[in-house]
Design an enzyme around this catalytic site. Structure first.
Site, PDB file in Angstrom:
ATOM      1  N   HIS A   1       3.444 -19.959 -16.641  1.00  0.00           N
ATOM      2  CA  HIS A   1       2.668 -19.713 -17.544  1.00  0.00           C
ATOM      3  C   HIS A   1       2.887 -17.779 -18.425  1.00  0.00           C
ATOM      4  O   HIS A   1       3.218 -17.275 -17.705  1.00  0.00           O
ATOM      5  CB  HIS A   1       1.404 -19.989 -17.567  1.00  0.00           C
ATOM      6  CG  HIS A   1       0.074 -19.294 -16.693  1.00  0.00           C
ATOM      7  ND1 HIS A   1       1.115 -19.435 -15.501  1.00  0.00           N
ATOM      8  CD2 HIS A   1      -0.507 -19.202 -16.899  1.00  0.00           C
ATOM      9  CE1 HIS A   1      -0.181 -18.839 -15.263  1.00  0.00           C
ATOM     10  NE2 HIS A   1      -0.849 -18.605 -15.701  1.00  0.00           N
TER      11      HIS A   1
ATOM     12  N   HIS B   1       0.095 -16.253 -19.040  1.00  0.00           N
ATOM     13  CA  HIS B   1      -1.244 -15.069 -18.394  1.00  0.00           C
ATOM     14  C   HIS B   1      -0.468 -14.056 -18.163  1.00  0.00           C
ATOM     15  O   HIS B   1       0.248 -14.313 -17.265  1.00  0.00           O
ATOM     16  CB  HIS B   1      -1.544 -15.958 -17.511  1.00  0.00           C
ATOM     17  CG  HIS B   1      -3.039 -17.408 -18.636  1.00  0.00           C
ATOM     18  ND1 HIS B   1      -3.907 -17.961 -18.134  1.00  0.00           N
ATOM     19  CD2 HIS B   1      -3.077 -17.568 -20.112  1.00  0.00           C
ATOM     20  CE1 HIS B   1      -4.557 -18.575 -19.357  1.00  0.00           C
ATOM     21  NE2 HIS B   1      -4.420 -18.291 -19.643  1.00  0.00           N
TER      22      HIS B   1
ATOM     23  N   ASP C   1      -0.768 -12.171 -16.111  1.00  0.00           N
ATOM     24  CA  ASP C   1      -1.068 -11.191 -14.883  1.00  0.00           C
ATOM     25  C   ASP C   1       0.477 -11.998 -14.262  1.00  0.00           C
ATOM     26  O   ASP C   1       0.596 -12.153 -12.911  1.00  0.00           O
ATOM     27  CB  ASP C   1      -2.193 -11.500 -14.143  1.00  0.00           C
ATOM     28  CG  ASP C   1      -2.558 -13.156 -13.728  1.00  0.00           C
ATOM     29  OD1 ASP C   1      -2.450 -14.028 -14.993  1.00  0.00           O
ATOM     30  OD2 ASP C   1      -2.749 -13.495 -12.641  1.00  0.00           O
ATOM     31  N   HIS C   2       0.799 -13.028 -15.291  1.00  0.00           N
ATOM     32  CA  HIS C   2       2.297 -13.778 -13.981  1.00  0.00           C
ATOM     33  C   HIS C   2       3.420 -13.011 -14.729  1.00  0.00           C
ATOM     34  O   HIS C   2       4.871 -13.411 -14.939  1.00  0.00           O
ATOM     35  CB  HIS C   2       1.770 -14.677 -14.589  1.00  0.00           C
ATOM     36  CG  HIS C   2       1.307 -15.603 -13.673  1.00  0.00           C
ATOM     37  ND1 HIS C   2       1.521 -16.883 -12.847  1.00  0.00           N
ATOM     38  CD2 HIS C   2      -0.633 -15.940 -13.834  1.00  0.00           C
ATOM     39  CE1 HIS C   2       0.325 -16.635 -12.249  1.00  0.00           C
ATOM     40  NE2 HIS C   2      -0.972 -16.532 -12.831  1.00  0.00           N
TER      41      HIS C   2
ATOM     42  N   HIS D   1      -3.786 -26.081 -15.832  1.00  0.00           N
ATOM     43  CA  HIS D   1      -3.859 -25.352 -16.473  1.00  0.00           C
ATOM     44  C   HIS D   1      -4.755 -24.931 -17.678  1.00  0.00           C
ATOM     45  O   HIS D   1      -4.979 -25.701 -18.111  1.00  0.00           O
ATOM     46  CB  HIS D   1      -3.524 -23.839 -15.820  1.00  0.00           C
ATOM     47  CG  HIS D   1      -4.306 -22.759 -15.327  1.00  0.00           C
ATOM     48  ND1 HIS D   1      -4.860 -22.095 -15.394  1.00  0.00           N
ATOM     49  CD2 HIS D   1      -3.482 -21.421 -15.974  1.00  0.00           C
ATOM     50  CE1 HIS D   1      -5.268 -21.265 -14.549  1.00  0.00           C
ATOM     51  NE2 HIS D   1      -4.679 -20.147 -15.929  1.00  0.00           N
TER      52      HIS D   1
ATOM     53  N   ASP E   1      -0.521 -21.323 -12.249  1.00  0.00           N
ATOM     54  CA  ASP E   1      -2.312 -21.901 -11.745  1.00  0.00           C
ATOM     55  C   ASP E   1      -2.297 -23.029 -12.350  1.00  0.00           C
ATOM     56  O   ASP E   1      -1.793 -23.542 -12.796  1.00  0.00           O
ATOM     57  CB  ASP E   1      -2.756 -20.856 -12.631  1.00  0.00           C
ATOM     58  CG  ASP E   1      -2.337 -18.782 -12.225  1.00  0.00           C
ATOM     59  OD1 ASP E   1      -1.933 -18.414 -11.315  1.00  0.00           O
ATOM     60  OD2 ASP E   1      -3.355 -18.214 -13.240  1.00  0.00           O
TER      61      ASP E   1
ATOM     62  N   HIS F   1      -2.441 -15.699  -4.834  1.00  0.00           N
ATOM     63  CA  HIS F   1      -2.807 -16.084  -5.480  1.00  0.00           C
ATOM     64  C   HIS F   1      -4.852 -15.859  -5.632  1.00  0.00           C
ATOM     65  O   HIS F   1      -5.484 -16.086  -6.226  1.00  0.00           O
ATOM     66  CB  HIS F   1      -2.492 -17.231  -6.865  1.00  0.00           C
ATOM     67  CG  HIS F   1      -3.563 -16.798  -8.393  1.00  0.00           C
ATOM     68  ND1 HIS F   1      -4.128 -17.185  -9.156  1.00  0.00           N
ATOM     69  CD2 HIS F   1      -2.548 -15.793  -9.193  1.00  0.00           C
ATOM     70  CE1 HIS F   1      -4.940 -16.722 -10.006  1.00  0.00           C
ATOM     71  NE2 HIS F   1      -3.112 -16.322 -10.342  1.00  0.00           N
TER      72      HIS F   1
END
Length: 326
Positions: free
Chosen positions: A62, A64, A66-67, A139, A210, A268
């Site tokens: 996805h 976000h 942090d990914h 998510h 996530d 995570h």
């Protein structure tokens, strides 16, 4: 198949854990596949035994930060290295738009081919060795989990046994290796299965982050050799998990149990569980193991070799798992 954890923190990096990224090394074809690419992933690769030059596929769950914040920097480095010919990238809608914007505003021009594939539930990649599928997770934004399934291989062909039976080499050997039944010129009927060892069952890996506990994760993980699942929160912080649509350690374990996987590796983790706090990461591990004993907790640069199982071994192991789980 070797898994290397390049980042195991959630949201932000810590002194000991970078943000999300997991590498799958396929030595038989000199390739590395990457799952998510948080900020600093290329630094983590340089500190590991992985080779950036072998990177061929990247799967993004996805959008976000942090990914994905490390993705453009990694791609730029691959271009400057000059030995990359093509990288295929798989991910949710607008991933291609994001990369184009990064390249446009940073004036980054890549000297190799990038192909971005927008995924939908189902098969996203397949060749003669592997099938990669994805499913929707639950998510705050559109998120996918991935499953890598290695195709079964026939057992090893016993050449010496074939010679002892005076079977002429050549095309017939190929037929017997594939398990076919062959009638020789002298009238003898030879069954390929009699000359081959037990089939090698293809290994299966599921990557789910996530997400909160959901049917999509259970479906992806079904009978997997390894399930990599997020465990952002402790069971004691379940209310936070429901609010932010992340998993607790017990949710990850419940997915593993429902899917009858062989090994759960949690990742995570929220930085709130640092040593010295009321709840520490060791507590999350204990929570998960109370539900699913075959649970490990990932850390940065941890490697895990996915074992290959033959048909009989797999049946024996499955029986043992059932006794443990129930």
């Amino acid at each position: 198949m070797q898994i290397t954890f390049l980042g195991t923190s959630s949201g932000v990096p810590t002194r000991s854990r970078n943000v999300s990224s997991v590498a799958l090394r396929l030595p038989q074809r000199a390739e590395v596949w990457l799952f998510d690419c948080g900020e600093g992933t290329q630094h983590q690769i340089l500190r590991s035994e992985l080779k950036i030059s072998q990177l061929s596929r990247i799967f993004i769950t996805h959008l976000h930060g942090d990914h994905i914040f490390g993705l453009m920097g990694l791609l730029a480095t691959c271009g400057l290295a000059g030995n990359t010919k093509r990288i295929d990238i798989y991910g949710p809608p607008k991933l291609d738009e994001y990369l184009r914007a990064c390249g446009r505003y940073s004036s980054t021009h890549l000297a190799y081919n990038i192909q971005v594939h927008t995924v939908q539930p189902g098969v996203v990649y397949e060749d003669n060795e592997f099938t990669v599928t994805c499913e929707r997770l639950e998510h705050r934004i559109t998120t996918f989990g991935y499953r890598v399934a290695e195709k079964d291989r026939p057992g090893r062909f016993d050449v010496e046994k074939a010679k002892a039976l005076a079977i002429p080499p050549g095309r017939i050997y190929g037929q017997l290796k594939r398990g076919e039944t062959v009638t020789l010129l002298d009238g003898r009927t030879i069954h390929g299965a009699d000359l081959c060892g037990l089939p090698e069952i293809g290994r299966k890996i599921a990557y789910c982050t996530d997400t909160i506990y959901c049917d999509g994760a259970v479906h992806l993980a079904q009978n997997a050799d390894v399930l990599i699942h997020e465990a952002t929160f402790s069971h004691q912080d379940a209310e936070l998990a429901f609010q932010r649509l992340h998993s607790t350690s017990t949710m990850a374990a419940q997915v593993a149990l429902a899917a009858q996987v062989k090994q759960l590796i949690m990742t995570h983790f929220s930085p709130r569980y640092a040593p010295g706090n009321v709840i520490e990461l060791k507590d999350l591990l204990q929570e998960a193991q109370a539900i699913f004993p075959n649970t490990q907790m990932a850390y940065d640069f941890m490697t895990y070799e996915v074992p290959r199982r033959r048909e009989a071994e797999l049946a024996k192991t499955s029986g043992q798992n059932e006794m443990v789980n129930y």
